[in-house]
Design a protein around this motif. Structure first.
Motif, PDB file in Angstrom:
ATOM      1  N   ARG A  70     -20.582   4.656 -23.551  1.00 12.86           N
ATOM      2  CA  ARG A  70     -21.784   5.470 -23.617  1.00 12.86           C
ATOM      3  C   ARG A  70     -21.585   6.760 -22.809  1.00 12.86           C
ATOM      4  NH1 ARG A  70     -25.039   0.119 -21.865  1.00 12.86           N
ATOM      5  NH2 ARG A  70     -24.318  -1.170 -23.625  1.00 12.86           N
ATOM      6  N   PRO A  71     -22.468   7.751 -22.981  1.00 11.53           N
ATOM      7  CA  PRO A  71     -22.364   8.962 -22.171  1.00 11.53           C
ATOM      8  C   PRO A  71     -22.303   8.617 -20.681  1.00 11.53           C
ATOM      9  CG  PRO A  71     -23.943   9.295 -23.920  1.00 11.53           C
ATOM     10  CD  PRO A  71     -23.550   7.847 -23.983  1.00 11.53           C
ATOM     11  N   ALA A  72     -21.675   9.497 -19.919  1.00 10.55           N
ATOM     12  CA  ALA A  72     -21.429   9.212 -18.506  1.00 10.55           C
ATOM     13  C   ALA A  72     -22.700   9.145 -17.679  1.00 10.55           C
ATOM     14  CB  ALA A  72     -20.487  10.266 -17.927  1.00 10.55           C
ATOM     15  N   SER A  73     -23.762   9.825 -18.108  1.00 10.87           N
ATOM     16  CA  SER A  73     -25.006   9.834 -17.334  1.00 10.87           C
ATOM     17  C   SER A  73     -26.176  10.193 -18.242  1.00 10.87           C
ATOM     18  CB  SER A  73     -24.928  10.851 -16.192  1.00 10.87           C
ATOM     19  OG  SER A  73     -24.888  12.171 -16.712  1.00 10.87           O
ATOM     20  N   ALA A  74     -27.367   9.942 -17.746  1.00 11.28           N
ATOM     21  CA  ALA A  74     -28.568  10.333 -18.494  1.00 11.28           C
ATOM     22  C   ALA A  74     -28.678  11.852 -18.571  1.00 11.28           C
ATOM     23  CB  ALA A  74     -29.810   9.737 -17.830  1.00 11.28           C
ATOM     24  N   GLN A  75     -28.188  12.554 -17.552  1.00 10.16           N
ATOM     25  CA  GLN A  75     -28.213  14.014 -17.591  1.00 10.16           C
ATOM     26  C   GLN A  75     -27.325  14.543 -18.703  1.00 10.16           C
ATOM     27  OE1 GLN A  75     -30.242  16.145 -15.567  1.00 10.16           O
ATOM     28  NE2 GLN A  75     -29.612  17.432 -17.293  1.00 10.16           N
ATOM     29  N   GLU A  76     -26.164  13.914 -18.906  1.00  8.05           N
ATOM     30  CA  GLU A  76     -25.294  14.316 -20.018  1.00  8.05           C
ATOM     31  C   GLU A  76     -26.010  14.117 -21.356  1.00  8.05           C
ATOM     32  OE1 GLU A  76     -21.351  12.740 -22.371  1.00  8.05           O
ATOM     33  OE2 GLU A  76     -21.334  12.574 -20.171  1.00  8.05           O
ATOM     34  N   ALA A  77     -26.705  12.997 -21.497  1.00 10.43           N
ATOM     35  CA  ALA A  77     -27.459  12.763 -22.735  1.00 10.43           C
ATOM     36  C   ALA A  77     -28.523  13.836 -22.920  1.00 10.43           C
ATOM     37  CB  ALA A  77     -28.091  11.374 -22.696  1.00 10.43           C
ATOM     38  N   ALA A  78     -29.218  14.193 -21.832  1.00 10.14           N
ATOM     39  CA  ALA A  78     -30.253  15.235 -21.913  1.00 10.14           C
ATOM     40  C   ALA A  78     -29.652  16.574 -22.328  1.00 10.14           C
ATOM     41  CB  ALA A  78     -30.967  15.364 -20.569  1.00 10.14           C
ATOM     42  N   ASP A  79     -28.511  16.921 -21.750  1.00  9.18           N
ATOM     43  CA  ASP A  79     -27.858  18.192 -22.082  1.00  9.18           C
ATOM     44  C   ASP A  79     -27.454  18.237 -23.549  1.00  9.18           C
ATOM     45  OD1 ASP A  79     -28.177  18.931 -19.457  1.00  9.18           O
ATOM     46  OD2 ASP A  79     -26.127  18.409 -18.860  1.00  9.18           O
ATOM     47  N   ARG A  80     -26.965  17.115 -24.073  1.00  9.21           N
ATOM     48  CA  ARG A  80     -26.555  17.086 -25.477  1.00  9.21           C
ATOM     49  C   ARG A  80     -27.772  17.118 -26.416  1.00  9.21           C
ATOM     50  NH1 ARG A  80     -22.018  12.386 -25.914  1.00  9.21           N
ATOM     51  NH2 ARG A  80     -22.168  12.994 -28.128  1.00  9.21           N
ATOM     52  N   LEU A  81     -28.862  16.473 -26.006  1.00  7.54           N
ATOM     53  CA  LEU A  81     -30.076  16.491 -26.830  1.00  7.54           C
ATOM     54  C   LEU A  81     -30.691  17.881 -26.893  1.00  7.54           C
ATOM     55  CD1 LEU A  81     -31.766  13.137 -25.732  1.00  7.54           C
ATOM     56  CD2 LEU A  81     -31.073  13.740 -28.056  1.00  7.54           C
ATOM     57  N   ALA A  82     -30.465  18.688 -25.868  1.00  8.02           N
ATOM     58  CA  ALA A  82     -31.063  20.025 -25.820  1.00  8.02           C
ATOM     59  C   ALA A  82     -30.654  20.884 -27.012  1.00  8.02           C
ATOM     60  CB  ALA A  82     -30.680  20.716 -24.518  1.00  8.02           C
ATOM     61  N   ALA A  83     -29.524  20.577 -27.634  1.00  7.51           N
ATOM     62  CA  ALA A  83     -29.043  21.368 -28.781  1.00  7.51           C
ATOM     63  C   ALA A  83     -29.991  21.271 -29.969  1.00  7.51           C
ATOM     64  CB  ALA A  83     -27.644  20.896 -29.180  1.00  7.51           C
ATOM     65  N   TRP A  84     -30.760  20.200 -30.075  1.00  7.85           N
ATOM     66  CA  TRP A  84     -31.670  20.019 -31.218  1.00  7.85           C
ATOM     67  C   TRP A  84     -33.142  20.078 -30.801  1.00  7.85           C
ATOM     68  CZ3 TRP A  84     -27.631  16.492 -30.222  1.00  7.85           C
ATOM     69  CH2 TRP A  84     -26.509  16.642 -31.055  1.00  7.85           C
ATOM     70  N   ALA A  85     -33.413  20.261 -29.504  1.00  4.82           N
ATOM     71  CA  ALA A  85     -34.781  20.167 -28.990  1.00  4.82           C
ATOM     72  C   ALA A  85     -35.600  21.403 -29.322  1.00  4.82           C
ATOM     73  CB  ALA A  85     -34.758  19.946 -27.481  1.00  4.82           C
ATOM     74  N   GLU A  86     -36.896  21.186 -29.583  1.00  4.39           N
ATOM     75  CA  GLU A  86     -37.803  22.304 -29.805  1.00  4.39           C
ATOM     76  C   GLU A  86     -37.979  23.073 -28.508  1.00  4.39           C
ATOM     77  OE1 GLU A  86     -41.386  20.484 -31.137  1.00  4.39           O
ATOM     78  OE2 GLU A  86     -42.000  19.816 -29.145  1.00  4.39           O
ATOM     79  N   PRO A  87     -38.321  24.371 -28.595  1.00  5.30           N
ATOM     80  CA  PRO A  87     -38.477  25.175 -27.377  1.00  5.30           C
ATOM     81  C   PRO A  87     -39.565  24.604 -26.468  1.00  5.30           C
ATOM     82  CG  PRO A  87     -38.433  26.568 -29.337  1.00  5.30           C
ATOM     83  CD  PRO A  87     -38.534  25.156 -29.823  1.00  5.30           C
ATOM     84  N   VAL A  88     -39.387  24.838 -25.173  1.00  5.95           N
ATOM     85  CA  VAL A  88     -40.384  24.395 -24.205  1.00  5.95           C
ATOM     86  C   VAL A  88     -41.618  25.264 -24.343  1.00  5.95           C
ATOM     87  CG1 VAL A  88     -40.918  24.168 -21.754  1.00  5.95           C
ATOM     88  CG2 VAL A  88     -38.649  23.541 -22.608  1.00  5.95           C
ATOM     89  N   ARG A  89     -42.779  24.613 -24.454  1.00  5.26           N
ATOM     90  CA  ARG A  89     -44.025  25.353 -24.588  1.00  5.26           C
ATOM     91  C   ARG A  89     -44.683  25.570 -23.228  1.00  5.26           C
ATOM     92  NH1 ARG A  89     -47.261  21.865 -28.678  1.00  5.26           N
ATOM     93  NH2 ARG A  89     -45.565  20.373 -28.674  1.00  5.26           N
TER      94      ARG A  89
END
Length: 470
Positions: free
Chosen positions: A343-362
């Motif tokens: 699995r990814p090395a950390s939850a932060q790594e998962a968050a960073d990778r998810l950011a590529a598809w995430a909607e902009p912060v409102r």
């Protein structure tokens, strides 16, 4: 909004005023002034006067209804005033509550802190003392967690007259589970934003030494601006924590702890020694559910689900939702790897990778002004009464402790495709629910008894009549 129908007799106005004062939601002096200032047409009967108090904002509809029913006790819990229920959970009811004294008429209610008050009823403790251990553990963990915008803050934990409570940061919005139930699967940008935020929250907990062990959509709060926070660390463990005494253990040897739809294989084998990677597996399962509209292994028993998580691969997410980009599908598959090291090395790594598809912060969520507080309260009351009148139950996405069988080989035919079966809670508002057949059976028994009594009476009358002839 009218109160739900009730067969409880309407109290006298004097009794209603007395009970409002006894509840301590309002002091006796204010109750007297409100009555004196009420228009003549709104002073009688008690239900009309109660409606007037609600219109003024002196009482909430929930408080007024409780007092009208004669249940004036329990509206004050320690330093908190219960405003209305927000929902039910596996251990009790969560209330919208206000800390401190009620604001005076015309004052800005935003000055009084709103909290989500999680209450553990005494009868739950009597049934299972581990409930109290878990509840206390959740409070202790919450107070030790770092302050972070992606974690729901625990404000206080306490006990009042034998009732235990946790005061949590009140977050406007719905859980990810509620979004799924009401609106269907998430769009890719929304799912990526929500679970990227949740992954950041998990990373903060992991960095502080905690493993959640029960991460799932119902433990992710989604605010109106689309941001998310992680909540409910009731099953969390602290790495390096010494063994607990038998009386406070949450699990016994040979038992798994967590929620079967999202449980990592290694957590089912030994929940005591799991690390952050177990939460990453649950994150992957939750993402899968958010995008597919069903968990990786729907249907089956809890033991079935645990076995499938250990031994089987779910259908590819793209098979259930073709809109999922290949890169996101690969990330979900990596998060759900059977081996923690894959699995990814950390939850932060998962968050960073998810950011590529995430909607902009409102924009940041609006502060709770008086008007917004009133709106939140009305929405919560309407939702509660609607679900209460309809007899709705919470879905069975409940945390569990189940015995774990040895690993059995799984075949392709052993993975089900039917939806999970809901298991309703056995309590509502602290009262035990009777089986569905109880009322028809009682009615039938009563009818038979009346018929027998009538027949017996007819026989006696005939005997007496015949005897009178002689």
């Amino acid at each position: 909004m009218p109160p739900p129908p009730t067969s409880t007799p309407v109290p006298a106005v004097a009794d209603f005023l007395r009970d409002v004062a006894r509840s301590r939601v309002l002091d006796a002096g204010r109750v007297e002034r409100l009555f004196e200032e009420a228009p003549p047409g709104k002073k009688w009967p008690a239900t009309t006067l109660a409606d007037h108090f609600v219109e003024l904002g002196a009482l909430t509809r929930f408080q007024a209804d409780k007092v009208l029913r004669g249940h004036w006790g329990g509206l004050i819990l320690g330093p908190y005033r219960l405003l209305c229920p927000l929902g039910r959970g596996g251990m009790g009811i969560v209330y919208l509550a206000r800390a401190g004294d009620p604001p005076p008429p015309g004052a800005d209610a935003a000055g009084s802190q709103l909290v989500a008050l999680k209450v553990l009823p005494p009868h739950r403790v009597q049934k299972d003392e581990r409930m109290l251990a878990r509840f206390r553990r959740e409070g202790d963990t919450g107070l030790r967690l770092p302050a972070h915008p992606r974690l729901v803050r625990t404000i206080a934990a306490g006990e009042h007259a034998g009732v235990y409570y946790l005061a949590l940061e009140f977050v406007r919005g719905r859980t990810a589970r509620q979004y799924l139930s009401e609106d269907g699967p998430f769009a890719v940008p929304r799912a990526a934003r929500v679970f990227a935020d949740a992954a950041v929250g998990l990373h903060q907990a992991h960095a502080a030494g905690f493993v959640h062990r029960d991460f799932k959509p119902s433990n992710v709060m989604v605010e109106p601006n689309g941001r998310a926070k992680v909540l409910d660390f009731g099953l969390a463990t602290f790495r390096g924590e010494p063994a607990l005494p038998d009386s406070t253990q949450l699990v016994e040897q040979g038992y798994a702890i967590g929620t079967a739809d999202y449980m990592a294989p290694e957590q089912a084998e030994n929940p005591v020694t799991v690390g952050p990677a177990a939460d990453l597996y649950s994150l992957g399962c939750s993402l899968y559910y958010a995008l597919a509209g069903c968990p990786p292994f729907p249907g089956g028993t809890s033991k079935d689900k645990i076995r499938w998580h250990r031994t089987s691969a779910p259908p590819p997410i793209t098979q259930l939702n073709p809109a999922v980009p290949p890169g996101l599908a690969d990330l979900i598959a990596a998060l759900m790897s059977k081996c923690p090291e894959d699995r990814p090395a950390s939850a932060q790594e998962a968050a960073d990778r998810l950011a590529a598809w995430a909607e902009p912060v409102r924009a940041t969520a609006a502060q709770l002004s008086t008007a917004l507080t009133t709106e939140v309260l009305h929405q919560a009351e309407e939702k509660w009464y609607a679900s209460h009148l309809a007899g709705e139950e919470e879905s069975s996405e409940d945390s569990l402790v189940v015995p774990v069988d040895p690993i059995e080989p799984a075949t392709a035919s052993s993975v089900p495709s039917s939806p999970a079966v809901a298991q309703p809670l056995d309590w509502v508002l602290g009262r035990t629910r009777l089986p569905k057949w109880a009322f028809p059976a009682a009615t039938t028994a009563l009818a038979l008894a009346l018929a027998l009594a009538a027949g017996f009476g007819w026989v006696i009358a005939r005997v007496v009549a015949r005897a009178s002839l002689f």
